[in-house]
Scaffold this active site. Structure first.
Site: not given
Ligand code: XIL
Length: 734
Positions: A164, A283, A637
């Site tokens: 990010e 994700e 039916s």
């Molecule tokens: C999130 C987790 O799922 C949560 O439990 C935590 O509180 C915050 O991070 N982008 C990412 C992940 O790369 O690491 C993030 O995960 C969600 C957004």
């Protein structure tokens, strides 16, 4: 027997209510032994992000092992968790996940080495809290990356090295722009403030030093947004051109039910694959609201049950994006869901974003992802669409093509979602998308079964008819209808070269119900004409009568309109295949029986109406031959169930019996073998053909004149019953 009857009726009702047995009521999972990872073995790995609970609970462990072949630690390998202070390492949780992977032979995606969030922020300051120089920061980052990568080298096959680093808005820092500063594509993180974009290059170099074999990824969210996509692309390109070892791009895939569009996802992957050989969807989850992305502030959903249409949107969005992922299997090697089930989701259980629900049970989306039809992935419908024959005059839409695809077009400028309740099985319908003119359009994912289908629209959760089509009574209300061409459609065609009979609506008083009842009567062409009688005198011709019942949710208009009973009769008569007879189609009192009260259905009320009131009325007012051997009863039916109950109880009234997708007779149920001249039983090949075949064979073996019809390629729908009527009509009153 009673129980069997109840079960059969429940099935019939369910089938009818759902519209099409095969297309809507198909078993949830036709391939239960094939799991996600198996279904995608020729495409890419299927991964899941896990927390500590997931690897401690036996049921969840089993689910993970069955379905997934790649794992990501949701939080436990992030710098802030592993390395909260200089010299302090918390390996325990990360080790637990890594050991789980080692023990079970599952691959581990490393996530993540350098991120503005959940980071080891101590790296930016000295013991006194003063900012350190970037060289000090690099030294610390290098040490961190080496320690982590080395520890898990044996099991981690790829790392999200930088996470990010690109801005959301792109116009300026953090997307908001600051006066006097050049617009930046980069996130205004502490990393960026200290090092500019050099920290990205450094992180990748450190990771490559530590493990020359792991694939190294740049990972980000909103990666399909065209602006951010280009910023990510430009950064990765610039880095790669400068020799930075970036192997792949991680598309986080935090989407929602409304977007991104297939086009945007496709465009992003297509663009990224011009500069990297590896793309991972890292994700994946799909929110049931309009938010998307990886920001850590968002709504966690409302605490209320998921509306059915929302589930359809979720299933549809998953289906669409997996289709695109499959298309790009040359570059996508792993698709990871962000969490195991809705209960674990970082978005909160009430966003319902995953294929497994809060109890880890598979949802409709799971089946749609897993049981995809590879043949349809590259299918392109033939562009010979014409207006649906059920359309109202002057209405162009919907349209159907020669292969059986249906295409819809709905104007609803301010709607958030439009779903057509017609589509391939298990998906809940066809979700339309807004085209460039803001009109909702969509084509069924594959060809529909031939024949007539009821359907409706669900617009933002409200149910409406399609203003393009006529209305047809089914599901206890007037619904839209569509007609898919059938190879044998001539037998119910509206021919111009033959005379036609007519449909008369009758109103008769039902004493038992204390009110007027409606029925439709088919009178063959020439009804009323004079013929020579037995004693040589000219008299009006009299006809045999078929009492023909509709199914649950339907009424006295269903056979005449969507059933095309009159046209089928006209054609049979004109072709000399049958002698003319009358058909009476009455409302069978089926529709007050809801699911909870099915067990109480005995057809006794209707038996009174039919035998004590309707038949006498018909015999008094029409030119009938009023005896058992000129009277037949059949039904589809729930109308078949009605027929079975009444014919068995009152064999003295009807001489010919027909069950159309409405159960079967067993020989031992018929007390006197001579009481019936002909038994017809039929259903669609997508219903229960084995049951029909067996019953007909048993009846024949017991000496009954029985006949069966399995309608090829159809389900619990009207083409099945049109075909049944066509065959059965030729055997009655002989
Ligand atoms: C999130 C987790 O799922 C949560 O439990 C935590 O509180 C915050 O991070 N982008 C990412 C992940 O790369 O690491 C993030 O995960 C969600 C957004």
């Amino acid at each position: 027997m009673k129980q069997t009857f109840k079960t059969a009726l429940a099935i019939v009702l369910a089938m009818n209510c759902l519209g099409s047995w095969a297309q809507w009521g198909a078993p949830a999972d036709p391939n239960p032994t094939v799991k996600l990872k198996d279904a995608y073995k020729d495409y890419f790995m299927i991964g899941v992000a896990l927390n500590q609970r997931n690897v401690s609970n036996d049921d969840q462990v089993n689910l993970v092992k069955a379905e997934f072949n790649s794992i990501t630690a949701e939080n436990d390998m992030k710098p802030g968790e592993l390395h909260p202070k200089e010299g302090v390492w918390n390996w325990e949780k990360a080790d637990k996940i890594a050991n789980f992977c080692r023990q079970n032979g599952i691959k581990l995606r490393g996530h993540c080495l350098c991120w503005h969030s959940q980071f080891a922020d101590w790296m930016f300051t000295d013991k006194k809290g003063k900012p350190v120089k970037k060289e000090v920061f690099y030294e610390r980052l290098r040490e961190h990356i080496h320690a982590v990568v080395n520890r898990y080298k044996d099991v981690v096959y790829c790392w999200d090295v930088v996470n990010e680093a690109i801005s959301d808005g792109g116009g300026g820092f953090g997307g908001f722009g600051r006066r006097g500063q050049a617009p930046s594509p980069y996130r205004d993180s502490r990393h960026y403030q200290l090092c500019g974009d050099e920290f990205i290059a450094k992180a990748f170099e450190f990771a490559r030093e530590a493990d020359p074999n792991a694939l190294l990824f740049y990972n980000d969210y909103n990666e399909c947004d065209p602006g951010k996509r280009d910023r990510i692309f430009n950064m990765v390109k610039k880095m790669k051109d400068a020799g930075v070892p970036i192997d792949g791009i991680g598309m986080q895939g935090h989407y929602n039910v409304y977007g991104p569009s297939e086009e945007d996802i496709d465009a992003a992957i297509s663009k990224y694959k011009t500069i990297v050989k590896h793309i991972h969807v890292t994700e994946l989850d799909i929110r049931m609201n309009t938010e998307m992305g990886g920001q850590l502030r968002f709504s966690r959903g409302e605490n209320k049950p998921v509306a059915g249409y929302m589930n359809t949107l979720l299933t549809d969005q998953y289906s669409r994006i997996f289709k695109i992922f499959r298309k790009h299997k040359d570059v996508i090697d792993c698709v990871t869901f962000w969490n195991l089930g809705d209960r674990d989701s970082w978005l909160g259980v009430n966003n319902h974003p995953l294929p497994f629900d809060e109890n880890y049970k598979p949802k409709q989306a799971y089946y749609a992802i897993k049981n995809f039809d590879a043949k349809l992935d590259n299918a392109v419908p033939k562009e010979d669409f014409v207006s649906n024959p059920c359309n109202q005059p002057g209405q162009e839409w919907p349209k159907v093509n020669s292969e059986g695809y249906a295409r819809f077009r709905i104007e609803a400028p301010d709607a958030k979602s439009v779903i057509v309740s017609l589509g391939l099985g298990g998906r809940g319908g066809t979700v339309l998308r807004k085209d460039k003119d803001g009109v909702w359009v969509g084509t069924t994912e594959g060809p529909m079964d031939p024949g007539f289908h009821y359907y409706h629209l669900t617009i933002d959760g409200g149910v409406f008819n399609d203003p393009g089509t006529h209305n047809y009574f089914g599901s206890c209300r007037w619904e839209s209808g569509i007609e898919i061409p059938a190879h044998d459609q001539d037998f119910y065609a509206e021919r111009t070269d033959i005379p036609h009979g007519n449909m008369q609506k009758i109103l008769f008083y039902s004493k038992s119900l204390g009110k007027m009842q409606e029925a439709t009567v088919y009178l063959p062409n020439g009804y009323g004409k004079l013929v020579k009688g037995k004693n040589g005198k000219m008299e009006q011709q009299r006809y045999s009568v078929l009492y023909l019942q509709h199914g649950w949710g339907e009424n006295e208009t269903s056979w005449p309109v969507q059933g095309k009973a009159g046209l089928i009769m006209d054609n049979l008569i004109a072709d000399g295949k049958i002698k003319p007879f009358i058909i009476v189609m009455a409302y069978g009192l089926t529709n007050d029986f809801k699911f909870g009260t099915i067990g109480k259905f005995t057809a006794e009320e209707f038996e009174k109406v039919l035998i004590d009131e309707l038949i006498p009325y018909v015999d008094a007012n029409f030119l009938t031959k009023a005896d058992k051997w000129n009277r037949a009863m059949a039904g589809l039916s729930m109308g078949g169930m009605t027929t079975k109950l009444i014919t068995l109880r009152r064999p003295e009234v009807f001489g010919y019996w027909g069950l159309l997708s409405g159960g079967q007779y067993a020989p031992e149920e018929i007390k006197d073998p001579k009481c019936v001249k002909y038994i017809f039983e039929g259903c669609g090949s997508k219903e229960n053909p084995a049951g029909i075949n067996k019953s007909v064979a048993d009846l024949k073996a017991a000496g009954f004149n029985a006949e069966g019809l399995i309608s090829e390629g159809t389900a619990h729908e009207f083409l099945t019953w049109r075909r049944c009527l066509y065959l059965m009509a030729q055997k009655l009153f002989k």
